[in-house]
Design an enzyme around this catalytic site. Sequence first.
Site: not given
Length: 312
Positions: A114, A239, A269
């Site tokens: 990520c 993020h 996500n």
Amino acid sequence: MNPGVTLRGVRFAVPPKVLTNFDLEKIVDTTDEWIRTRTGIEERHVLNAGESSSDLGVQAADELLRDLAVDKSTIDALIVATATPEMLFPSTACIVAHKLGLGGIPSFDFSAACSGFLYGLNIAKGFIESGQYKNVLLICVESLSKIVDWKDRSTCVLFGDGAGAALLSATGDDRRIRSILIGADGQYQEYLYVPLGGTIAMSGRDVFQVACRKMTEAAQTVIERAGLTMDDISLVVPHQANTRIINQVAKLLRLPEEKMFVNIQRYGNTSAASIPIAYREAELAGRILPGDTILFVAFGGGFTWGAAVVKV
Ligand code: UT7
């Protein structure tokens, strides 16, 4: 003196298919209420069988280069952040470069989960500052729907697919990456991993705790290194893993929650793609204006993390 490295623009693409929390209620033992209150997610985009993530990367990059009126022949290198490559090799970067008509330039993937967008910014910055390249195309592309266990309610509700593309150039003006850091610590690898050929395994609470701490530390460090304070930051584009993580980081940084851009509701996500998707949506929503100073901050499997202060 090193040339300044400018983030010239960002575009994104997501697959058309939307999976809502209500759709997930029919697949696993979960509820819309649980997912929304624990994560902030309401829906996510997922690839259909047969659709390829490299096409998403191409779509985002094509739109970016067209909107910026950049001639493809001026792109010196293509770097792709992905934890979900289409194949072990060739790299997704080689596949995307071919589809974009960029054959011949150096193209490679890297994996920072990520934190991929921050790692990519740093790699591009190094290439440009060294004088090696002038224009680096960074594509962040993920097909997480292909590596989640659709029977595991603790993970399958969290992720979505998508791609973002960003162009980094040597410009010499004051729109530039003012400070950046990336980091990693493999001692936490068992908290979040995908074995070869397997599906995502995660210890959610452990990830949550370390993520809040590392994101806060990274954000504080880059702001200090840029010679700025929190008040100089117009917007934080973090993020998008969980709204509770984002709110906790805001609290630890003593920032009002309105300064944190959140669009996890519609995308879940999307790992490396989440910051470019959020950045472009913030821009379209009028939350980012020319001359603003933006803070990016990310955290992911590895563990990896990163943060950057960028004047756009
Ligand atoms: O990009 C980096 C990647 N990942 C992350 O950043 C994830 C970080 N962690 C998180 O976001 C949170 O830890 C989660 C959203 C994953 C989980 O939230 P939590 O508040 O930490 O819940 P939990 O894992 O402690 O689970 C609480 C309960 C459990 O039931 P019991 O043991 O209390 O009876 C779970 O079995 O919730 C249950 N549960 C669910 N219930 C309904 C777990 N997933 C679900 C679900 N629907 N989808």
